[in-house]
Motif scaffolding. Structure first.
Motif, PDB file in Angstrom:
ATOM      1  N   ALA A 234     -46.428 -24.199   9.336  1.00  0.00           N
ATOM      2  CA  ALA A 234     -45.108 -23.374  10.437  1.00  0.00           C
ATOM      3  C   ALA A 234     -44.449 -24.560  12.076  1.00  0.00           C
ATOM      4  O   ALA A 234     -43.789 -24.112  12.697  1.00  0.00           O
ATOM      5  CB  ALA A 234     -46.744 -22.406  10.645  1.00  0.00           C
ATOM      6  N   ILE A 258     -46.564 -17.912  16.417  1.00  0.00           N
ATOM      7  CA  ILE A 258     -47.732 -18.562  14.726  1.00  0.00           C
ATOM      8  C   ILE A 258     -49.077 -18.119  14.759  1.00  0.00           C
ATOM      9  O   ILE A 258     -49.666 -17.830  15.461  1.00  0.00           O
ATOM     10  CB  ILE A 258     -47.525 -19.823  15.100  1.00  0.00           C
ATOM     11  CG1 ILE A 258     -45.362 -20.369  15.115  1.00  0.00           C
ATOM     12  CG2 ILE A 258     -48.199 -20.913  13.911  1.00  0.00           C
ATOM     13  CD1 ILE A 258     -45.305 -22.066  14.946  1.00  0.00           C
ATOM     14  N   ILE A 273     -44.826 -17.143  10.748  1.00  0.00           N
ATOM     15  CA  ILE A 273     -44.142 -17.537  11.945  1.00  0.00           C
ATOM     16  C   ILE A 273     -43.523 -16.360  12.544  1.00  0.00           C
ATOM     17  O   ILE A 273     -42.288 -15.140  11.904  1.00  0.00           O
ATOM     18  CB  ILE A 273     -43.063 -18.742  11.804  1.00  0.00           C
ATOM     19  CG1 ILE A 273     -44.284 -19.755  11.034  1.00  0.00           C
ATOM     20  CG2 ILE A 273     -42.209 -19.240  13.077  1.00  0.00           C
ATOM     21  CD1 ILE A 273     -43.337 -20.718  10.781  1.00  0.00           C
TER      22      ILE A 273
END
Length: 417
Positions: A234, A258, A273
């Motif tokens: 991510a 996130i 995200i």
């Protein structure tokens, strides 16, 4: 345009009710109606229903909304329920139809300490939703109450939609807004004006995305290489998304959050995200959608899977011919009232974006003058309640008299679709 005697009677009707128009908005602000506070939203809706039935000679109804879907921090999809919208309908058979919209949700959760209105030393009203937009709802209702005394009112029908989910993107009310946009001729929406009193002209479009990154959990010591770290993935994807900034004029990508992680001795297998995109026009929207798709199509390392949710909920609202013509109408009406009207482009979005995308020319900042919205410093100027109610009422009067041709404005908008 000029103010006729019958128009002045409408304006005088509003001036005589100044304290009532301000006071009911102040009372409404004492009801917490944060977008996720279902109990508070229901309470606010009931109060608005009663007020509309008391003051307006129209059909009053609840419009049930389907649940929307949201992505949890665990990556799972869940249904999010929403209370109904409030719809008010008057003379649906009239040749000209005006659509008026607003929202009764605010950004302040039930847990917020910001729960009532106080008057500042400079005279401004300071409180949750006083500008955005319980003050705007009071202005909207007041304008209609006064307009219904005008002798030419039968020429205009109007529909009001007040929704519970604008602050979270109108995910549930969007289909209702789209239908009103298709069937109406002209739209008036009651977001607050800018702090200097300017109204919004062109608006950017907005997309909200939720990208679920799935990896593989493993012991960080004994089996680290068997894991696939979703948080690391991510982070890499977030950096790639941030790198889209500056590559096309007017396009921004904001990484909002996130979510994910695990104890430091465990390789995390899930991350989410959350990011927002703003664009100035459809070409830019197409470009950013393709750029995001390219990033999502290529996980940063082997063993990750990516699932993208969301997209554009507010299309761009450019200054087409219909918008410019309607802005001129509002400017002239403001001039007759001694209210200088200016327009400024905005990166913010609202229901006006949805209505415009559905084919409805509209002005979407006809609410009170105020500022610091979405913060605990939110305020509104009390004198602006009657001022802006008079502005809307005069526009309605001029539509009814035929001095403003709403049907011609609609035709202009349809030419650009």
């Amino acid at each position: 345009m000029r103010i006729l005697a019958e128009d002045q009677a409408v304006l005088d009707h509003l001036a005589a009710r100044d304290a009532e128009i301000v006071g009911r908005a102040v009372n409404w602000c004492a009801i917490n109606s944060g977008s996720r506070n279902l109990e508070g939203l229901e309470q606010q809706l009931e109060v608005l229903l009663v007020e509309a039935a008391r003051t307006l000679p129209c059909q009053v109804e609840r419009v049930a909304l389907a649940p929307s879907q949201e992505v949890g921090d665990d990556g799972l999809l869940r249904d999010q329920p929403h209370p109904p919208s409030l719809r008010l309908t008057m003379r649906p058979e009239a040749p000209t139809q005006v659509v008026m919209t607003g929202h009764y949700d605010t950004v302040y959760p039930a847990s917020s300490l910001f729960q009532s209105v106080e008057r500042r030393a400079d005279g401004a009203l300071h409180g949750p939703g006083i500008a955005d937009m319980k003050g705007g709802i009071s202005v909207l209702m007041a304008a209609l109450e006064a307009f219904e005394t005008h002798p030419a009112r039968e020429a205009v029908g109007w529909t009001v939609l007040i929704s519970p989910d604008e602050e979270i993107g109108s995910l549930a009310s969007a289909p209702v807004l789209a239908e009103l946009g298709r069937t109406g001729h002209l739209g008036l929406t009651y977001e607050p004006a800018m702090p200097d009193g300017s109204l919004a002209g062109a608006r950017k479009g907005s997309a909200n995305y939720h990208l679920v990154v799935k990896g593989r959990s493993a012991h960080a010591g004994r089996a680290f290489h068997e894991g696939r770290n979703a948080v690391a993935g991510a982070s890499a994807i977030g950096w790639a998304l941030h790198g889209l900034n500056g590559r096309r004029e007017g396009v921004t990508v904001n990484l909002g959050r996130i979510a994910g992680g695990s104890p430091s001795n465990v390789v995390p297998d899930t991350a989410v995200i959350r990011f927002n995109v703003r664009v100035p026009d459809k070409a830019a929207a197409d470009w950013i959608e393709a750029a995001v798709a390219d990033i999502v199509a290529q996980p940063p390392f082997e063993g990750l899977t990516l699932h993208l949710h969301g997209g554009f909920t507010r299309p761009p609202k450019p200054l087409d011919a219909s918008q410019q013509a309607l802005m001129q109408v509002v400017t002239e009406a403001g001039g007759l009232l001694g209210q200088p009207i200016a327009f400024k482009s905005s990166g913010g979005v609202c229901e006006g974006n949805n209505l415009h995308a559905a084919g409805l020319p509209n002005i979407d900042t006809l609410g009170v003058r105020g500022g610091d919205i979405h913060s605990e410093a939110e305020y509104a100027w009390p004198e602006s309640f009657v001022e802006r109610a008079q502005l809307s009422a005069l526009i309605l009067c001029k539509i009814a008299s035929g001095e403003v041709d709403a049907q011609a404005l609609k035709r202009l908008r349809l030419e650009t679709l």
